[in-house]
Design a protein around this motif. Structure first.
Motif, PDB file in Angstrom:
ATOM      1  N   ASN A  50      25.563  39.893  48.773  1.00 42.84           N
ATOM      2  CA  ASN A  50      25.505  41.344  48.989  1.00 42.84           C
ATOM      3  C   ASN A  50      25.723  42.132  47.697  1.00 42.84           C
ATOM      4  O   ASN A  50      25.918  43.340  47.736  1.00 42.84           O
ATOM      5  CB  ASN A  50      26.557  41.770  50.021  1.00 42.84           C
ATOM      6  CG  ASN A  50      26.304  41.117  51.366  1.00 42.84           C
ATOM      7  OD1 ASN A  50      25.173  41.084  51.847  1.00 42.84           O
ATOM      8  ND2 ASN A  50      27.344  40.571  51.971  1.00 42.84           N
ATOM      9  N   GLY A  51      25.750  41.428  46.548  1.00 43.54           N
ATOM     10  CA  GLY A  51      25.947  42.088  45.265  1.00 43.54           C
ATOM     11  C   GLY A  51      27.390  42.475  44.986  1.00 43.54           C
ATOM     12  O   GLY A  51      27.680  43.148  44.008  1.00 43.54           O
ATOM     13  N   GLU A  52      28.324  42.022  45.838  1.00 45.87           N
ATOM     14  CA  GLU A  52      29.730  42.403  45.714  1.00 45.87           C
ATOM     15  C   GLU A  52      30.484  41.430  44.809  1.00 45.87           C
ATOM     16  O   GLU A  52      30.213  40.233  44.816  1.00 45.87           O
ATOM     17  CB  GLU A  52      30.407  42.393  47.088  1.00 45.87           C
ATOM     18  CG  GLU A  52      29.764  43.333  48.079  1.00 45.87           C
ATOM     19  CD  GLU A  52      30.203  43.056  49.509  1.00 45.87           C
ATOM     20  OE1 GLU A  52      30.143  44.002  50.315  1.00 45.87           O
ATOM     21  OE2 GLU A  52      30.574  41.906  49.830  1.00 45.87           O
ATOM     22  N   TYR A  53      31.451  41.981  44.055  1.00 48.68           N
ATOM     23  CA  TYR A  53      32.321  41.132  43.241  1.00 48.68           C
ATOM     24  C   TYR A  53      33.755  41.631  43.343  1.00 48.68           C
ATOM     25  O   TYR A  53      34.007  42.791  43.691  1.00 48.68           O
ATOM     26  CB  TYR A  53      31.880  41.115  41.772  1.00 48.68           C
ATOM     27  CG  TYR A  53      32.049  42.444  41.097  1.00 48.68           C
ATOM     28  CD1 TYR A  53      33.232  42.766  40.437  1.00 48.68           C
ATOM     29  CD2 TYR A  53      31.045  43.392  41.153  1.00 48.68           C
ATOM     30  CE1 TYR A  53      33.404  44.003  39.846  1.00 48.68           C
ATOM     31  CE2 TYR A  53      31.212  44.628  40.562  1.00 48.68           C
ATOM     32  CZ  TYR A  53      32.384  44.931  39.914  1.00 48.68           C
ATOM     33  OH  TYR A  53      32.555  46.159  39.338  1.00 48.68           O
ATOM     34  N   LEU A  54      34.697  40.729  43.043  1.00 52.44           N
ATOM     35  CA  LEU A  54      36.118  41.057  43.016  1.00 52.44           C
ATOM     36  C   LEU A  54      36.757  40.235  41.907  1.00 52.44           C
ATOM     37  O   LEU A  54      36.658  39.011  41.906  1.00 52.44           O
ATOM     38  CB  LEU A  54      36.774  40.727  44.359  1.00 52.44           C
ATOM     39  CG  LEU A  54      38.306  40.844  44.422  1.00 52.44           C
ATOM     40  CD1 LEU A  54      38.764  42.269  44.159  1.00 52.44           C
ATOM     41  CD2 LEU A  54      38.808  40.352  45.770  1.00 52.44           C
ATOM     42  N   ILE A  55      37.377  40.919  40.952  1.00 59.64           N
ATOM     43  CA  ILE A  55      38.124  40.254  39.882  1.00 59.64           C
ATOM     44  C   ILE A  55      39.582  40.614  40.119  1.00 59.64           C
ATOM     45  O   ILE A  55      39.958  41.782  40.014  1.00 59.64           O
ATOM     46  CB  ILE A  55      37.663  40.708  38.488  1.00 59.64           C
ATOM     47  CG1 ILE A  55      36.157  40.477  38.321  1.00 59.64           C
ATOM     48  CG2 ILE A  55      38.445  39.968  37.403  1.00 59.64           C
ATOM     49  CD1 ILE A  55      35.580  41.042  37.030  1.00 59.64           C
ATOM     50  N   GLU A  56      40.390  39.609  40.470  1.00 60.87           N
ATOM     51  CA  GLU A  56      41.779  39.845  40.850  1.00 60.87           C
ATOM     52  C   GLU A  56      42.753  39.394  39.769  1.00 60.87           C
ATOM     53  O   GLU A  56      42.375  38.759  38.802  1.00 60.87           O
ATOM     54  CB  GLU A  56      42.100  39.063  42.137  1.00 60.87           C
ATOM     55  CG  GLU A  56      41.270  39.497  43.327  1.00 60.87           C
ATOM     56  CD  GLU A  56      41.648  38.720  44.558  1.00 60.87           C
ATOM     57  OE1 GLU A  56      42.396  39.269  45.386  1.00 60.87           O
ATOM     58  OE2 GLU A  56      41.207  37.561  44.685  1.00 60.87           O
TER      59      GLU A  56
END
Length: 93
Positions: free
Chosen positions: A57-63
């Motif tokens: 879905n083109g989503e990213y998360l950098i935690e």
């Protein structure tokens, strides 16, 4: 998608437990999502890099990012890299 289009990171800032996070959706110039793009956040004062790949879905998360300012770069084959500077991340006190 045409060669030469620019990926456009949209980066609302999120705070997580001990450290901040950056999340968003990578799209092309007409708003179509870009799966498999690499998103890298580089801490401005230390040059430490954190990265993630976008999902279908083109989503990213950098935690788990330490507080500070970051340069965020989105890269995908067939697109120009997109860079946003001075993104503030604040960890909870």
């Amino acid at each position: 998608s045409k060669t030469g289009e620019t990926t456009k990171p949209q980066i609302p800032l999120i705070t997580s437990d001990a450290n901040g996070a950056i999340r968003g959706i990578i799209t092309d110039s007409i708003g179509a999502v870009i799966p498999g793009a690499t998103v890298t956040a580089t801490k401005s004062d230390t040059e430490e890099e954190f990265s993630a790949e976008t999902n279908e879905n083109g989503e990213y998360l950098i935690e788990n990012l330490p507080s500070g300012k970051y340069t965020v770069r989105a890269a995908s084959n067939g697109f120009k890299d997109s860079v946003i500077n001075n993104i503030p991340v604040r960890a909870k006190a």
